[in-house]
Design a protein around this motif. Structure first.
Motif, mmCIF file in Angstrom:
data_model
loop_
_atom_site.group_PDB
_atom_site.id
_atom_site.type_symbol
_atom_site.label_atom_id
_atom_site.label_comp_id
_atom_site.label_asym_id
_atom_site.label_seq_id
_atom_site.Cartn_x
_atom_site.Cartn_y
_atom_site.Cartn_z
ATOM 1 N N ILE A 20 -6.754 -19.147 15.099
ATOM 2 C CA ILE A 20 -7.296 -18.739 16.313
ATOM 3 C C ILE A 20 -6.726 -17.606 17.003
ATOM 4 C CG2 ILE A 20 -8.072 -19.476 18.507
ATOM 5 C CD1 ILE A 20 -8.602 -22.258 17.235
ATOM 6 N N GLY A 21 -5.436 -17.814 16.879
ATOM 7 C CA GLY A 21 -4.354 -17.012 17.754
ATOM 8 C C GLY A 21 -4.406 -15.522 16.831
ATOM 9 N N ARG A 22 -4.456 -15.569 15.548
ATOM 10 C CA ARG A 22 -4.289 -14.620 14.757
ATOM 11 C C ARG A 22 -5.573 -13.665 14.898
ATOM 12 N NH1 ARG A 22 -0.210 -12.351 12.837
ATOM 13 N NH2 ARG A 22 0.389 -14.110 12.024
ATOM 14 N N ALA A 43 3.783 -5.480 24.419
ATOM 15 C CA ALA A 43 2.851 -6.096 23.066
ATOM 16 C C ALA A 43 3.750 -7.082 22.225
ATOM 17 C CB ALA A 43 2.343 -5.075 22.290
ATOM 18 N N GLY A 44 5.105 -6.484 22.105
ATOM 19 C CA GLY A 44 5.970 -7.276 21.481
ATOM 20 C C GLY A 44 6.395 -8.505 22.122
ATOM 21 N N ALA A 48 5.382 -12.238 20.561
ATOM 22 C CA ALA A 48 6.654 -13.322 20.490
ATOM 23 C C ALA A 48 6.375 -14.490 21.508
ATOM 24 C CB ALA A 48 7.985 -12.576 21.023
ATOM 25 N N ALA A 49 5.750 -14.490 22.487
ATOM 26 C CA ALA A 49 5.259 -15.877 23.100
ATOM 27 C C ALA A 49 4.287 -16.414 22.548
ATOM 28 C CB ALA A 49 4.688 -15.127 24.625
ATOM 29 N N ASN A 50 3.327 -15.634 21.710
ATOM 30 C CA ASN A 50 2.491 -16.311 21.171
ATOM 31 C C ASN A 50 3.255 -17.397 19.972
ATOM 32 O OD1 ASN A 50 -0.089 -16.864 19.816
ATOM 33 N ND2 ASN A 50 0.089 -15.291 18.357
ATOM 34 N N TYR A 51 4.055 -16.881 19.177
ATOM 35 C CA TYR A 51 4.880 -17.321 18.340
ATOM 36 C C TYR A 51 5.895 -18.628 18.689
ATOM 37 C CZ TYR A 51 3.027 -14.451 14.667
ATOM 38 O OH TYR A 51 2.154 -13.998 13.786
ATOM 39 N N GLY A 53 4.973 -20.268 21.631
ATOM 40 C CA GLY A 53 3.859 -21.494 21.676
ATOM 41 C C GLY A 53 3.671 -22.225 20.524
ATOM 42 N N TYR A 54 3.581 -21.734 19.228
ATOM 43 C CA TYR A 54 3.359 -22.366 18.066
ATOM 44 C C TYR A 54 4.765 -23.320 17.802
ATOM 45 C CZ TYR A 54 -0.137 -19.222 17.011
ATOM 46 O OH TYR A 54 -1.282 -18.053 16.956
ATOM 47 N N PHE A 55 5.783 -22.658 17.977
ATOM 48 C CA PHE A 55 7.068 -23.378 17.913
ATOM 49 C C PHE A 55 7.196 -24.637 18.644
ATOM 50 C CE2 PHE A 55 11.664 -23.817 18.725
ATOM 51 C CZ PHE A 55 12.205 -24.218 17.311
ATOM 52 N N VAL A 56 6.901 -24.280 19.963
ATOM 53 C CA VAL A 56 7.120 -25.366 21.108
ATOM 54 C C VAL A 56 6.108 -26.458 20.554
ATOM 55 C CG1 VAL A 56 6.678 -26.060 23.536
ATOM 56 C CG2 VAL A 56 7.976 -23.996 22.772
ATOM 57 N N GLY A 57 4.799 -26.099 20.304
ATOM 58 C CA GLY A 57 3.787 -27.199 19.920
ATOM 59 C C GLY A 57 4.487 -28.030 18.641
ATOM 60 N N ALA A 58 5.031 -27.237 17.671
ATOM 61 C CA ALA A 58 5.453 -27.923 16.614
ATOM 62 C C ALA A 58 6.676 -29.093 16.962
ATOM 63 C CB ALA A 58 5.900 -27.134 15.418
ATOM 64 N N LEU A 59 7.441 -28.546 17.863
ATOM 65 C CA LEU A 59 8.529 -29.463 18.210
ATOM 66 C C LEU A 59 7.828 -30.823 19.101
ATOM 67 C CD1 LEU A 59 11.345 -27.103 19.472
ATOM 68 C CD2 LEU A 59 11.365 -28.679 17.484
#
Length: 91
Positions: A20-22, A43-44, A48-51, A53-59
């Protein structure tokens, strides 16, 4: 919930969220840059914030202890991803 099932559920959820994010974020960034709404540095930071978010969700999913918590957090994370993607359309 067994560790294998938890791992499989997390993998599927991450695969959906990243998809979805991609497919939502990637096409928007060139337009935002070309319209002058974002610079390359900004944009960078967005990417970076997008990724992050994935990391925080995994943790968050890793530290859920009860099976009900895992399911609730997974569903909440997926719906939050969908809602934030929709919000980016209106923004």
């Amino acid at each position: 919930m067994s560790p294998t099932l938890r791992l499989l559920a997390s993998f599927v959820a991450l695969m959906m969220a990243m998809g979805i994010g991609r497919f939502a974020l990637t096409p928007q960034l060139p337009h935002l840059i070309s319209e002058g709404q974002l610079g390359l540095s900004a944009a960078g930071v967005v990417a970076a914030a997008n990724y992050l978010g994935y990391f925080v969700g995994a943790l968050d999913g890793m530290f859920a202890r009860r099976p009900g918590q895992v399911r609730l957090r997974l569903l909440a994370g997926l719906w939050l991803c969908v809602l934030l993607t929709l919000a980016s359309f209106w923004a």
